[in-house]
Scaffold this motif. Structure first.
Motif, mmCIF file in Angstrom:
data_model
loop_
_atom_site.group_PDB
_atom_site.id
_atom_site.type_symbol
_atom_site.label_atom_id
_atom_site.label_comp_id
_atom_site.label_asym_id
_atom_site.label_seq_id
_atom_site.Cartn_x
_atom_site.Cartn_y
_atom_site.Cartn_z
ATOM 1 N N LYS A 287 0.830 -1.207 0.000
ATOM 2 C CA LYS A 287 0.000 0.000 0.000
ATOM 3 C C LYS A 287 0.866 1.260 0.000
ATOM 4 O O LYS A 287 0.579 2.221 -0.719
ATOM 5 N N THR A 288 1.925 1.249 0.790
ATOM 6 C CA THR A 288 2.807 2.414 0.853
ATOM 7 C C THR A 288 3.530 2.627 -0.464
ATOM 8 O O THR A 288 3.744 3.765 -0.898
ATOM 9 N N PHE A 289 3.937 1.520 -1.107
ATOM 10 C CA PHE A 289 4.626 1.641 -2.393
ATOM 11 C C PHE A 289 3.704 2.249 -3.450
ATOM 12 O O PHE A 289 4.121 3.124 -4.230
ATOM 13 N N ALA A 290 2.454 1.810 -3.488
ATOM 14 C CA ALA A 290 1.504 2.381 -4.442
ATOM 15 C C ALA A 290 1.329 3.882 -4.203
ATOM 16 O O ALA A 290 1.267 4.681 -5.147
ATOM 17 N N SER A 291 1.286 4.274 -2.936
ATOM 18 C CA SER A 291 1.166 5.694 -2.590
ATOM 19 C C SER A 291 2.407 6.461 -3.023
ATOM 20 O O SER A 291 2.304 7.602 -3.516
ATOM 21 N N TYR A 292 3.583 5.834 -2.869
ATOM 22 C CA TYR A 292 4.834 6.486 -3.274
ATOM 23 C C TYR A 292 4.850 6.724 -4.781
ATOM 24 O O TYR A 292 5.223 7.818 -5.251
ATOM 25 N N VAL A 293 4.458 5.726 -5.554
ATOM 26 C CA VAL A 293 4.430 5.879 -7.014
ATOM 27 C C VAL A 293 3.430 6.956 -7.414
ATOM 28 O O VAL A 293 3.706 7.799 -8.276
ATOM 29 N N GLN A 294 2.284 6.946 -6.763
ATOM 30 C CA GLN A 294 1.245 7.936 -7.080
ATOM 31 C C GLN A 294 1.749 9.355 -6.863
ATOM 32 O O GLN A 294 1.579 10.229 -7.714
ATOM 33 N N SER A 295 2.401 9.599 -5.740
ATOM 34 C CA SER A 295 2.833 10.959 -5.410
ATOM 35 C C SER A 295 4.062 11.403 -6.186
ATOM 36 O O SER A 295 4.249 12.595 -6.418
ATOM 37 N N PHE A 297 5.159 9.954 -9.352
ATOM 38 C CA PHE A 297 5.140 9.759 -10.798
ATOM 39 C C PHE A 297 3.771 10.024 -11.425
ATOM 40 O O PHE A 297 3.654 10.080 -12.642
ATOM 41 N N LEU A 298 2.745 10.180 -10.625
ATOM 42 C CA LEU A 298 1.403 10.422 -11.162
ATOM 43 C C LEU A 298 0.768 11.620 -10.481
ATOM 44 O O LEU A 298 -0.390 11.587 -10.062
ATOM 45 N N SER A 299 1.561 12.666 -10.351
ATOM 46 C CA SER A 299 1.050 13.871 -9.706
ATOM 47 C C SER A 299 -0.060 14.480 -10.563
ATOM 48 O O SER A 299 -0.254 14.116 -11.725
ATOM 49 N N LEU A 307 4.875 2.839 -16.987
ATOM 50 C CA LEU A 307 5.807 2.936 -15.866
ATOM 51 C C LEU A 307 6.832 1.818 -16.030
ATOM 52 O O LEU A 307 6.471 0.664 -16.266
ATOM 53 N N THR A 308 8.124 2.182 -15.928
ATOM 54 C CA THR A 308 9.185 1.207 -16.150
ATOM 55 C C THR A 308 9.939 0.955 -14.852
ATOM 56 O O THR A 308 10.509 1.889 -14.266
ATOM 57 N N LEU A 309 9.925 -0.292 -14.416
ATOM 58 C CA LEU A 309 10.598 -0.695 -13.185
ATOM 59 C C LEU A 309 11.711 -1.688 -13.513
ATOM 60 O O LEU A 309 11.563 -2.529 -14.389
ATOM 61 N N LEU A 310 12.797 -1.598 -12.767
ATOM 62 C CA LEU A 310 13.936 -2.500 -12.934
ATOM 63 C C LEU A 310 14.271 -3.135 -11.589
ATOM 64 O O LEU A 310 14.369 -2.438 -10.575
ATOM 65 N N THR A 311 14.436 -4.455 -11.586
ATOM 66 C CA THR A 311 14.739 -5.142 -10.335
ATOM 67 C C THR A 311 15.561 -6.395 -10.607
ATOM 68 O O THR A 311 15.888 -6.709 -11.763
ATOM 69 N N LEU A 312 15.890 -7.125 -9.538
ATOM 70 C CA LEU A 312 16.605 -8.399 -9.635
ATOM 71 C C LEU A 312 16.219 -9.263 -8.455
ATOM 72 O O LEU A 312 15.652 -8.780 -7.487
ATOM 73 N N SER A 313 16.521 -10.536 -8.536
ATOM 74 C CA SER A 313 16.265 -11.533 -7.491
ATOM 75 C C SER A 313 14.767 -11.768 -7.292
ATOM 76 O O SER A 313 13.932 -11.223 -8.006
#
Length: 537
Positions: A287-295, A297-299, A307-313
């Motif tokens: 829930k917090t991550f969704a709020s972070y993206v909203q504030s 990157f989607l102001s 939306l482009t995300l990069l990760t590993l493992s």
């Protein structure tokens, strides 16, 4: 009359116990003890494990233990495997004018070296005049070893072989839990902590017959220490924090003047409450991550097509957060770039898991599109071009070292800062992964794992020259004097705090002050419940 002041010389030493399991790994072992010769400076003709001082040149106590074993028995990692660490303790021996700090370790003879071959594998040097196998239970319980052994021999052994003081079911249960935690290379730290808490709960139940003894509370705290230190230490910060909080709450029950059964039931309720709460805390991270993206990157007025995300493992926190956050955001396309994450290829596993979740959750939503691009680890810089967020998990968070995560995380963070400076490096982690500086979990130690996880891929692909390299590595393990070749399989590395833009947790985006507060809490509780475990023998 003035009090007499003693200036004892302080010495830190290692005491290494060598075990063999003649009847199989699940049965009772034998322990090798060595009779010190008349050529040593202290405790001549006494029975002891392989012992020696920790020098300034030794990287850590375990390095000193391996050095002493090699010098005094000729055993090497080809015939001997590290097994357990004992909780260090100190004592004063006025007869020799020393204050000793003992770092006990346990090692197991490898299967091919046990029995008759094991007898031949051990070659003692001038420091010993003989050795033999002993029943470890007899060493712990027979007071004759107080006079025939070096001081606190029984305590040193108890620190690594707790089975000797427990009923068979309790000892085997804790030992099996440690093996399960240690060799679990698939679960993340969140899942490993749940496994450890369930094992702790089992220990409480199985040892309940001893609740009338004051030593039961000591054994409980020592069990917690083993679950952290001899389970999966590199991923043990969350386990340590969870157990310390549980011990603090259980302590209030332990001090009550009530019958043991009532105490037991209330203690189990505490553990069950913490186990149940773990699922809800993981959902809060999402829930917090969704709020972070909203504030970020989607102001307001900033509509995005992708939306482009990069990760590993294969972090479970990342896996769950990505899909759930995407479901709640008004973004048509999610592009995931994932490094394959050698040697176990967790990047491929998390790709499969996310794809499966997406297909089941969004099959009737044509306006939601998922694009997955898998890159080799070496292509981190290429994968980082024009990304919005680099998502990292955390196995530990240190206020001085940074974030400990899957190997490859540091090159990835450095690459994105160079290639796409506007991207955000975000760590998804629960607060319980913060590690203090109490010394229980060593932030300097690297977890170096089985090299065959690396070399089996070479063998499967018939890589040219692989057989020569693998053979040379095996020879180097047997004979350190030869030209050495090592295949390293380090799982984790540190990403400095300066490279991290945000720590997203169930409590919100963590501040430096909150991280420091959690580290201080761990240090205080560790001092109260772990450091204070007394010497028994």
């Amino acid at each position: 009359m003035a009090a007499q002041v003693h200036n004892f010389q302080k010495r830190a030493v290692v005491s290494s116990f060598i075990f063999q399991f003649p009847n199989g790994p699940s049965e009772k072992p034998l322990v090798a003890l060595f009779k010190r010769s008349d050529k040593v400076s202290t405790y001549r003709h006494r029975i002891a494990p392989i012992s020696g001082s920790i020098s300034r040149k030794d990287k850590n106590p375990l390095t000193a233990a391996w050095r002493e074993i090699s010098e005094e028995t000729k055993l090497t990692p080809s015939t001997l495997a590290f097994w357990r660490t004992g909780k260090p303790f100190s004592f004063v021996d006025e007869s020799v004018g020393r204050e000793w700090t003992i770092h006990a370790f346990a090692f197991r003879l490898k299967a091919s070296a046990e029995g008759e071959e094991g007898e031949n594998a051990i070659e003692t040097d001038w420091e010993h005049e003989g050795w033999q196998w002993y029943d470890p239970s007899a060493v712990i319980h027979d007071e004759i070893f107080e006079s025939s052994g070096v001081p606190h021999l029984r305590e040193s052994l108890r620190r690594v072989w707790f089975e000797g003081e427990m009923n068979e079911r309790t000892g085997k249960g804790l030992g099996a839990a440690l093996e399960k935690l240690h060799y679990d290379h698939e679960s993340g730290s969140h899942e490993l902590t749940a496994i450890a808490l369930k094992a702790f709960r089992d220990f409480v139940i199985q040892s309940q017959d001893g609740m009338n003894n004051a030593s039961w509370w000591e054994d409980l705290r020592m069990a917690a220490w083993h679950l952290v230190k001899n389970g999966r230490e590199s991923m043990g910060a969350a386990t340590l924090n969870a157990l310390l909080v549980i011990l603090e709450e259980m302590d209030e029950i332990w001090r009550l003047d009530s019958i043991p059964q009532d105490k037991l039931e209330r203690m189990l309720t505490i553990i069950d409450h913490h186990l149940k709460g773990r699922n809800s805390r993981a959902a809060l991270v999402t829930k917090t991550f969704a709020s972070y993206v909203q504030s970020n990157f989607l102001s307001e007025g900033n509509q995005r097509e992708k939306l482009t995300l990069l990760t590993l493992s294969a972090s479970s926190t990342i896996r769950d957060s990505v899909v759930e956050a995407y479901a709640s955001l008004d973004i048509p396309t999610l592009e995931l770039r994932i490094l394959e994450s050698r040697p176990l290829f967790e990047g491929v596993s998390i790709s499969s898991s996310i794809l499966s979740n997406f297909q089941s959750q969004f099959q009737n939503m044509p306006n939601k599109n998922l694009v997955i691009n898998i890159y080799t680890d070496a292509a981190a810089a290429l994968a980082a071009k024009d990304v919005d967020i680099v998502l990292l998990g955390a196995d530990r968070i240190s206020r001085s070292k940074g974030v400990s995560n899957k190997i490859g995380s540091l090159p990835l963070a450095l690459s994105v800062k160079h290639v796409t400076p506007t991207a955000k490096v975000v760590v998804l982690s629960e607060l319980e992964k913060v590690n203090g500086e109490n010394g229980i979990i060593d932030d300097q130690e690297l977890e170096d794992n089985d090299p065959t996880e690396v070399t089996r891929t070479w063998n499967a692909e018939a890589v040219k020259g692989a057989d020569l390299v693998v053979g040379a590595a095996a020879d180097s393990e047997k004979d350190r004097s030869a030209s050495t070749v090592s295949v390293r399989n380090v799982y984790f590395e540190w990403v400095p705090l300066a490279l991290v833009d945000a720590f997203v947790s169930g409590e919100g985006v963590l501040t430096d002050a909150r991280i420091h507060e959690k580290a201080n809490q761990q240090e205080e509780l560790a001092s109260q419940y772990i450091d204070s475990i007394p010497v028994r023998y």
